[in-house]
Design a protein around this motif. Structure first.
Motif, PDB file in Angstrom:
ATOM      1  N   TRP A   1       0.394  -0.972   0.048  1.00 18.12           N
ATOM      2  CA  TRP A   1       0.204   0.001   0.470  1.00 18.12           C
ATOM      3  C   TRP A   1       1.151   1.542   0.272  1.00 18.12           C
ATOM      4  O   TRP A   1       1.670   1.463   0.834  1.00 18.12           O
ATOM      5  CB  TRP A   1      -1.244  -0.304   1.039  1.00 18.12           C
TER       6      TRP A   1
ATOM      7  N   ASP B   1       0.256   4.538   0.478  1.00 16.56           N
ATOM      8  CA  ASP B   1      -0.687   6.102   1.181  1.00 16.56           C
ATOM      9  C   ASP B   1      -0.663   6.877   0.630  1.00 16.56           C
ATOM     10  O   ASP B   1      -1.412   7.988   1.221  1.00 16.56           O
ATOM     11  CB  ASP B   1      -0.540   5.417   2.795  1.00 16.56           C
TER      12      ASP B   1
ATOM     13  N   ASP C   1      -2.940  -2.769   7.265  1.00 20.36           N
ATOM     14  CA  ASP C   1      -2.063  -1.879   7.373  1.00 20.36           C
ATOM     15  C   ASP C   1      -1.627  -3.643   8.482  1.00 20.36           C
ATOM     16  O   ASP C   1      -1.864  -3.503   9.132  1.00 20.36           O
ATOM     17  CB  ASP C   1      -2.000  -1.256   7.720  1.00 20.36           C
TER      18      ASP C   1
ATOM     19  N   HIS D   1      -6.578   7.781  -1.650  1.00 16.12           N
ATOM     20  CA  HIS D   1      -6.166   7.129   0.245  1.00 16.12           C
ATOM     21  C   HIS D   1      -4.966   6.203  -1.528  1.00 16.12           C
ATOM     22  O   HIS D   1      -4.341   5.667  -0.408  1.00 16.12           O
ATOM     23  CB  HIS D   1      -6.891   5.858   0.620  1.00 16.12           C
TER      24      HIS D   1
END
Length: 366
Positions: free
Chosen positions: A9, A11, A37, A73
């Protein structure tokens, strides 16, 4: 319970990826994406409409990595493409039509066939219908003002004052007025449209007659002269005037302006970002086809009007053929068919003459 899929991910606040696990679950039209997460166990749930779902370009070759745009996001990368595809299908995710077209030939073929049918229908029925509805809203005052400006420009640059004797002009105006009185409500496609029909004469042009929007019709001296030279009486010129009255009553000048505008919008939507040459070429050819349709419609109107006024249509046909022969002699031969007819704004003269001699045309019965 679907198995979480490992991923990375980003962010949007740091360039370093954050290890995570993602789960896809049913969420209406599009699956919802739930991201956990791995570092702190935080859960982020994102609605399917807020995810830029990766497209699949091939049914046989899978990408090495799936990249999903999470908008505000950041983004998500998944290496286990097979697990992602399986989870997406299990959650009810369906590829959009554009993606199905890219990966399935049958879908592409069906969509292209539907698009072709829709484009033909828009050209054949949609554009004329839309043009008719828009033309109904155009005020007569706008047409009259346009006509006056156009005639002033023509007089200043191309036309000359008529040299026909006043008595001869009066004779032809009398025939014109007699025809105009025969135009009843049943012959008027636009309700409450009542232009003041008037006939003017001009010199300085080859044999011709043309209608301006709002009711003004212009006949050239040379048209009167060619009819006289060929031994045709005023019934031939009355037929030409009846044809031009048909253009006025059907508002063809206004319609062609509206039709071109509607057609250009339709071509832009259908063809997208194409070259100006392609767009102008398509607009030109289809615009000429509409003009040929208008000419046929005016011929049908003329045949009906002349029948009501008890004027024979054969002399008009003889005049058209005589004008065509004169043009052919001037050009060194008769005008050919095929591609030249495609680029013509009028139907073939020989066919028009045959229809007029018969007093009707097949197109008038449709």
């Amino acid at each position: 319970m679907p198995q979480p899929i490992p991923g990375r991910w980003f962010d949007g606040r740091s360039t370093r990826p954050r290890p995570c696990h993602v789960t896809l679950r049913p969420g209406g039209k599009l699956p919802a994406l739930v991201l956990r997460d791995d570092a702190d166990g935080a859960i982020l749930e994102i609605a399917g409409s807020d995810v830029g779902w990766p497209e699949r370009w091939s049914t046989t070759r899978a990408p090495r990595t799936v990249v999903a745009d999470l908008r505000d996001h950041g983004s998500l990368e998944v290496d286990d493409v097979a697990a992602w595809q399986a989870a997406l299908a299990a959650a009810g995710g369906k590829p959009p039509l554009a993606q199905r077209m890219q990966t399935r030939w049958p879908v592409f073929a069906v969509v292209m066939a539907v698009a072709a049918v829709a484009l033909v229908a828009f050209y054949r029925w949609g554009t004329p219908w839309a043009a008719t509805q828009v033309t109904r809203q155009v005020p007569l005052a706008w047409e009259t003002e346009l006509s006056q400006r156009a005639l002033r420009d023509l007089d200043a640059n191309f036309l000359k004052p008529s040299k026909l004797p006043a008595a001869r002009q009066a004779q032809l105006r009398e025939r014109f007025d007699a025809l105009s009185r025969q135009v009843g409500p049943a012959m008027q496609p636009y309700r409450d449209y009542a232009p003041g029909l008037s006939l003017s004469f001009r010199g300085g042009m080859p044999p011709n007659a043309f209608a301006l929007p709002g009711g003004t019709i212009v006949m050239t001296d040379s048209l009167v002269e060619i009819a006289q030279r060929r031994g045709l009486d005023d019934d031939a010129l009355a037929g030409v005037l009846a044809h031009e009255i048909g253009h006025v009553v059907h508002r063809h000048t206004t319609r062609i302006i509206v039709e071109q505008a509607v057609l250009n919008v339709g071509l832009g939507l259908a063809l997208g970002d194409v070259s100006t040459l392609v767009s102008m070429g398509g607009s030109l050819l289809t615009g000429l086809a509409y003009r040929r349709g208008h000419e046929t419609e005016a011929d049908c109107f003329a045949a009906d009007l002349m029948r009501r006024a008890r004027v024979p249509t054969a002399p008009m046909a003889d005049l058209l053929l005589g004008m065509e022969q004169d043009r052919g002699a001037t050009a060194g031969g008769e005008r050919g068919g095929g591609f030249s007819d495609l680029l013509s704004s009028h139907p073939a003269t020989a066919q028009r003459a045959r229809d007029l001699k018969a007093g009707h045309a097949e197109a008038c019965r449709k």
